[in-house]
Design an enzyme around this catalytic site. Structure first.
Site, PDB file in Angstrom:
ATOM      1  N   GLU A 312       0.930  -1.120  -0.036  1.00 44.96           N
ATOM      2  CA  GLU A 312       0.146   0.041   0.038  1.00 44.96           C
ATOM      3  C   GLU A 312       0.938   1.347   0.047  1.00 44.96           C
ATOM      4  OE1 GLU A 312      -2.657  -0.657   3.454  1.00 44.96           O
ATOM      5  OE2 GLU A 312      -4.154  -1.718   2.043  1.00 44.96           O
ATOM      6  N   ASP A 386      -8.424  -8.947   4.566  1.00 48.32           N
ATOM      7  CA  ASP A 386      -7.794  -7.754   5.422  1.00 48.32           C
ATOM      8  C   ASP A 386      -8.969  -7.556   6.311  1.00 48.32           C
ATOM      9  OD1 ASP A 386      -7.109  -5.444   6.400  1.00 48.32           O
ATOM     10  OD2 ASP A 386      -7.485  -4.255   4.605  1.00 48.32           O
ATOM     11  N   GLU A 414     -12.658  -1.564  11.802  1.00 47.67           N
ATOM     12  CA  GLU A 414     -12.592  -0.924  10.535  1.00 47.67           C
ATOM     13  C   GLU A 414     -13.662  -1.425   9.653  1.00 47.67           C
ATOM     14  OE1 GLU A 414      -9.004  -1.495   8.252  1.00 47.67           O
ATOM     15  OE2 GLU A 414      -9.718  -0.578   6.547  1.00 47.67           O
TER      16      GLU A 414
HETATM   17  O1  GCW Z   1      -7.032  -2.674   6.510  1.00 46.88           O
HETATM   18  C1  GCW Z   1      -6.112  -2.006   5.895  1.00 46.88           C
HETATM   19  C2  GCW Z   1      -6.442  -0.479   6.117  1.00 46.88           C
HETATM   20  C3  GCW Z   1      -5.321   0.426   6.070  1.00 46.88           C
HETATM   21  C4  GCW Z   1      -4.037  -0.200   6.860  1.00 46.88           C
HETATM   22  C5  GCW Z   1      -3.921  -1.568   6.388  1.00 46.88           C
HETATM   23  C6  GCW Z   1      -2.768  -2.189   6.835  1.00 46.88           C
HETATM   24  C7  GCW Z   1      -2.512   0.775   8.343  1.00 46.88           C
HETATM   25  O2  GCW Z   1      -7.667  -0.319   5.282  1.00 46.88           O
HETATM   26  O3  GCW Z   1      -5.958   1.501   6.697  1.00 46.88           O
HETATM   27  O4  GCW Z   1      -3.055   0.698   6.964  1.00 46.88           O
HETATM   28  O5  GCW Z   1      -5.067  -2.462   6.175  1.00 46.88           O
HETATM   29  O6  GCW Z   1      -3.152  -3.189   7.717  1.00 46.88           O
HETATM   30  O7  GCW Z   1      -1.444  -1.992   6.798  1.00 46.88           O
END
Ligand code: GCW
Length: 721
Positions: A312, A386, A414
């Site tokens: 990311e 995730d 989240e």
């Molecule tokens: O769940 C996703 C999130 C990001 C997060 C990423 C991660 C910290 O949307 O916000 O970044 O995972 O775990 O690195």
């Protein structure tokens, strides 16, 4: 006139009095409430058995243990208890280690204490100098502190203390909160206000909350905290910030809470002025070594680094054509001499890679098994995507026998309704921990991978992404406190059941009345399943709102990254729905051991909870209930929303057993959750109907609005982005 004045004074007094009462029940005390024991029999027993406390030694840790006992016993017993009475009376509570307390040494507990390690403890009903005593003994002061918290929990939950024989030690070594806190105090995916770390006022001012935070963590055995976001800012590694970090580390130390930081991989360029951050470059290595040495001058027990690399947008070793192991090892070498560790995250995926996103971490890391230094742990999210409401366990668990794997759970919600939805997550954590990887044979559970017993890892750990902020109640939702609590308890002992943990938490946080605990525990235990039903039933995943992840968004399509859209995951067409991850599809299944492959791969044995995760099926496919998939999907969405209404009813019946402020808070939030559940239900049912072209099953009420209406909703300024 005079009457008016008196009236005004009375009103003022009443309102003032009420508001004092109200702020007292704002949730700030978490599960550490030490109110008078209401059960009179138990109260009598406790008062009898706890005539005095002997706690020798005055280390910072024993000092906080003593303070905790002082306030705890004073509150619970409703009288002050004499401390350090030199054993004059019977019925004492004695706390300490054989080294600092001769009377404990005299009990010759050595053999019993030895296997308990540096953090374990004994709590025993015994006799000291022929007088009745309760002894909390440990090998270290921290162990004694943990024992004290356990003992207080016994009283808070009204346990019998006349014949205690407890021997307890943590099952994993590193039990760590990961704060995704930014230096400007915003919190990524944080829904409980701003960061607790007030960088501007540090190092001079330390908010009492930081101490209460450390106390709360110690009470559940959390022994580490990563202060900063994995999407890292190199500034934290500069002197002005390290001085602030030191202030926090000093404040946390008595509670056994070590501090860790996230390392931005490009820091040697950003801070050091180097041309590269190549982990094999000698200057880069030297820069990190010097940086680590500098950190240790401020924080002699600094825990080490947590790193998100090449994921990311974060920089990492692959920018220099090096591997994750090269990167992790370079940092590991920098902290090794001082006993530091590196937690290297396996959450990596790249939309440039033409491969099912959920396969990418395994593909990257599995070949590196055995290539990491001894002080590296690879930190693996519970599932391969995730933190979805439900995911199968991550296939890396069991697949890296020579590399300690740490499990990462997301405590912050989240994808679970953020701060307004009541979702007790112990069942989610347990589902992963109890899953069988079949790595060695039957019973090779994820928990056994994580606690090191399966592959004999020397390092073990569990990480939880914090849900804590500066909201008065710490976590946004009163019940979200239970997830912080559950994470700590499971990191300590993964064999505890979700029900046991909920039971403890409710008794300590609210009250011990059976008529309260029983139904409300039921709400908690059902809550995650209810949420799965109204958000992502039958194995659906990643169909939430774009970017902020709030609310439904199964229509999300055509973004710059396909792997961030919803259609990539559900693949619904007029024929059917689901992601084929069998050999005929992406074959993500091949990453699991054969018995797991077979179980998930075969339509008849694949649990329906994971159906659309692994299989693509027609809308007319018959599920176990005898319904078609389409009908079942609709039924689940409606059942989910109805489940929240059920939660509301159960909660409303508790009005007389809960203080007004917390009662109202939870009631109001359940109202929000109920609306959101209907929003999810209606939006998803209408969207999938627009694709399946099937009628809504008979008997289900029509959604309130049109699909267009839901698609045009555009929530702005959602917190936590
Ligand atoms: O769940 C996703 C999130 C990001 C997060 C990423 C991660 C910290 O949307 O916000 O970044 O995972 O775990 O690195």
């Amino acid at each position: 006139m005079r009457h008016g004045f008196i009236f005004f004074v009375i009103i003022f007094w009443l309102v003032g009095g009420l508001s004092i009462e109200a702020t007292a029940e704002d949730g700030y005390r978490l599960w550490q409430r030490y109110d008078l024991v209401k059960d009179t029999k138990k109260l009598k027993q406790y008062r009898n058995h706890l005539q005095a406390v002997v706690i020798e030694g005055n280390s910072p840790t024993l000092t906080v243990a003593k303070q905790e006992l002082q306030s705890g016993l004073q509150g619970l017993l409703g009288k002050s208890v004499t401390f350090n009475s030199q054993l004059k009376t019977g019925n004492i509570l004695m706390v300490g280690t054989p080294q600092n307390a001769p009377a404990i040494a005299a009990l010759a507990l050595g053999e019993k204490l030895k296997p308990l390690g540096p953090e374990g403890y004994l709590i025993l009903s015994t006799t000291v100098h022929r007088k009745k005593a309760t002894v909390i003994a440990a090998n270290t002061d921290i162990g004694a502190l943990y024992g004290v918290f356990h003992f207080l929990r016994l009283l808070q939950t009204h346990q019998d203390i006349t014949a205690i024989s407890i021997s307890n030690a943590p099952k994993t070594q590193h039990r760590i909160l990961n704060h995704w806190d930014n230096l400007d105090r915003t919190v990524e995916r944080g829904y409980a206000g701003f960061s607790l770390w007030d960088w501007h006022k540090l190092p001079d001012y330390i908010d009492d909350r930081c101490l209460d935070y450390a106390r709360a963590n110690a009470s559940i055995g959390i022994n580490g905290t990563v202060l900063t976001n994995v999407n890292a800012n190199a500034l934290i590694l500069t002197k002005p910030y390290l001085v602030k970090v030191k202030a926090l580390a000093d404040a946390f130390r008595p509670y056994g809470l070590k501090v860790y930081l996230t390392a931005r991989f490009s820091a040697p360029i950003e801070l050091g002025g180097l041309k590269t951050a190549d982990p094999l470059d000698a200057e880069v290595k030297a820069w990190w070594k010097a940086k680590a040495d500098e950190i240790y001058t401020y924080i002699p027990d600094f825990g080490g680094f947590l790193v998100k690399a090449n994921s990311e947008g974060q920089p990492g070793p692959q920018n220099y054509k090096r591997t994750h192991a090269d990167g992790a090892n370079m940092l590991a070498d920098a902290v090794a001499a001082k006993g530091g560790i590196v937690m290297w995250r396996a959450f990596v995926y790249d939309n440039e890679v033409p491969e099912d996103r959920i396969k990418q971490a395994y593909n990257e890391f599995k070949p590196l098994d055995g290539a990491f230094r001894k002080n590296v742990m690879v930190q693996v999210k519970n599932g391969p995507l995730d933190f979805q409401p439900r995911e199968p366990f991550h296939p890396l668990f069991g697949a890296m026998p020579q590399t300690p794997l740490m499990a990462e759970f997301q405590i912050t919600q989240e994808y679970l309704g953020q701060a307004t939805n009541l979702v007790y997550q112990a069942p989610l954590y347990k589902e992963t921990l109890d899953a069988d990887t079949y790595a060695m044979s039957v019973g090779s559970t994820v928990a056994k991978v994580v606690d090191g017993s399966l592959h004999k890892y020397e390092l073990t750990g569990m990480a939880g992404v914090s849900n804590i902020g500066n909201d008065r109640n710490w976590t946004g939702h009163q019940f979200a406190q239970s997830n912080w609590y559950a994470f700590g308890r499971l990191a300590w002992d993964h064999t505890l059941s979700s029900a046991t943990i909920a039971d403890e938490w409710l008794r300590m946080t609210f009250n011990n009345e059976e008529q309260f605990v029983r139904p409300v525990k039921e709400i908690m235990l059902q809550s995650r399943e209810t949420l799965v039903n109204y958000m992502t039933p039958l194995g659906l995943h990643h169909i939430m709102g774009w970017s902020h992840h709030y609310g439904p968004g199964p229509w999300v399509d055509k973004k710059h990254r396909a792997d961030w859209t919803a259609v990539y995951y559900h693949r619904a067409t007029v024929e059917g729905i689901g992601f084929d991850r069998t050999a005929a599809g992406s074959n993500a299944l091949a990453q699991y051991f054969p018995p797991v492959q077979q179980m998930f791969g075969n339509l008849t044995t694949c649990p329906e909870d994971f159906l659309l995760w692994f299989h693509r099926v027609s809308w007319d496919y018959k599920v176990k209930s005898g319904r078609t998939l389409w009908e079942e999907l609709c039924q689940r969405y409606y059942a989910g929303a109805a489940g929240v209404q059920q939660m509301q009813q159960t909660w409303n019946a508790q009005q007389s057993r809960v203080d007004p402020e917390r009662f109202r808070h939870v009631k109001t939030f359940l109202g929000i959750q109920e609306k959101e559940a209907r929003w999810w239900r209606d939006a998803c049912v209408l969207y999938f109907q627009s694709i399946s072209k099937k009628p809504l099953p008979a008997g289900l009420p029509r959604p309130e609005n049109t699909l267009d209406y839901y698609m045009q909703l555009n929530p702005r300024f959602v917190p936590g982005i």
